[in-house]
Design a protein around this motif. Structure first.
Motif: not given
Length: 353
Positions: A263-267, A269-274, A280-292, A294-299
């Motif tokens: 079990k991890v935090s909901d936010n 979990a959403k990142i890992l699920h994506k 492919l259409d539902e997945r993160f397309q670029k590394p920067q998308d995941v970085i962004r 994570l940054s929002i999740e951290n804030d």
């Protein structure tokens, strides 16, 4: 003279007992009058990896020699293999300027086989780290992502897809603790293409690892998002200690049900699920998308603290010990207008008396 000769004297199938470098292991004989072969440190479908010492450089530093053995049957195929190998080697040489990618020291052809010589990174894989120390916490996995995603962003900027991200290809450097990404699949894929294009060879040139590679990679169409999927599977392994083949899968989507084991935090979990979306259409397309993300999740905790948690009062708090509730500027303006109107109305009432 071209870096690669057209010598194809050794086109037999890979034979470990007869392998020149295997026979030279821990012997005084030097390979190419330079490298002292110490031992085998890895084997795979495309060749074998050795630990060696550079007998020429001061201090005789350790290095890694990767012997790649394309099974070609004619001169034209061999020349094609050499050309593709040289192209990919030059790409690796360029990428090696990054501190978390091993530096390419040399590449060459010898007796019908291709060789890469890379710097040796003293450390251990994340797979070994988990087996020795146990699974990682959500916080540790987030830190891992923040360290690795910039490497993927660097590859993306250089138009490179790794193709084989997994715990066994991620080294924890013993000297400074940094994560180093090793064993790029691009060179292997080029050599696999040679095998596929050779006569009488089956059309199977998949490069990657079962469970870590997404569906489009099995269809021989890897994209940048393929590395993101493999990174997501790696995160699931770090959290659960289970390989993807040991995890249950959703019968409808085919996606890994990693959250049944941890079990991890909901936010998060959403990142890992994506990251792990089969589509492919539902997945993160670029590394920067995941970085962004994570940054929002951290804030989010900070943003949550900024939200109103109780109705605003039109009167200021008189008790200094009463905690002050944050009010957005628009709300403050509205309160001020209401107070001004109330005072104006009171003055009119007093004036009519």
């Amino acid at each position: 003279m071209d870096r690669f000769s057209e010598n194809i004297t050794n086109l037999r199938e890979y034979n470990l007992p007869q392998n020149q470098l295997v026979q030279m292991c821990d012997s005084p004989q030097l390979f190419r009058d330079r490298y002292k072969i110490l031992k085998i440190i890895g084997r795979g479908g495309f060749g074998i990896t050795f630990l060696a010492k550079d007998a020429i450089l001061p201090g005789n530093p350790l290095c890694v020699i990767k012997q790649l053995c394309p099974k070609v049957t004619n001169t034209k195929s061999w020349q094609n293999a050499c050309q593709r190998f040289e192209k990919e080697a030059k790409t690796l040489a360029k990428l090696g300027s990054h501190s978390q990618i091993p530096m390419l020291l040399d590449y060459f052809n010898s007796h019908g086989e291709l060789y890469l010589v890379q710097e040796y990174v003293r450390g251990y894989t994340l797979a070994r780290e988990v087996k020795r120390n146990g699974v990682k916490t959500e916080t540790e996995v987030k830190e891992f992502l923040r360290e690795l995603l910039p490497i993927l962003q660097y590859l993306y900027q250089n138009k490179v897809i790794h193709r084989d991200i997994k715990p066994q290809n991620l080294l924890r450097c013993a000297d400074d603790g940094r994560i180093v990404l090793i064993d790029f699949g691009a060179v292997k894929e080029q050599l696999a293409d040679i095998v596929t294009n050779s006569p009488n060879q089956p059309q199977t040139n998949f490069v990657g690892t079962m469970g870590f590679a997404p569906p489009e990679q099995f269809s021989l169409r890897p994209v940048y998002a393929s590395d993101i999927y493999a990174l997501g599977v790696t995160c699931a392994y770090l959290l659960t200690g289970k390989s993807p083949m040991e995890m249950a899968r959703n019968s409808q989507t085919g996606e890994i049900c990693w959250d049944e084991d941890v079990k991890v935090s909901d936010n998060f979990a959403k990142i890992l699920h994506k990251m792990l979306k089969v589509s492919l259409d539902e997945r993160f397309q670029k590394p920067q998308d995941v970085i962004r993300a994570l940054s929002i999740e951290n804030d989010l905790p900070n943003l949550t603290n900024c939200l109103m948690t109780q109705p605003l009062s039109s009167k200021p708090a008189t008790n200094p010990e009463t905690p002050q509730v944050y009010s957005p500027s628009v709300a403050k303006t509205a309160i001020a207008i209401r107070q001004w109107k109330a005072k104006l109305k009171q003055k009119r009432v007093m004036g009519n008396r």
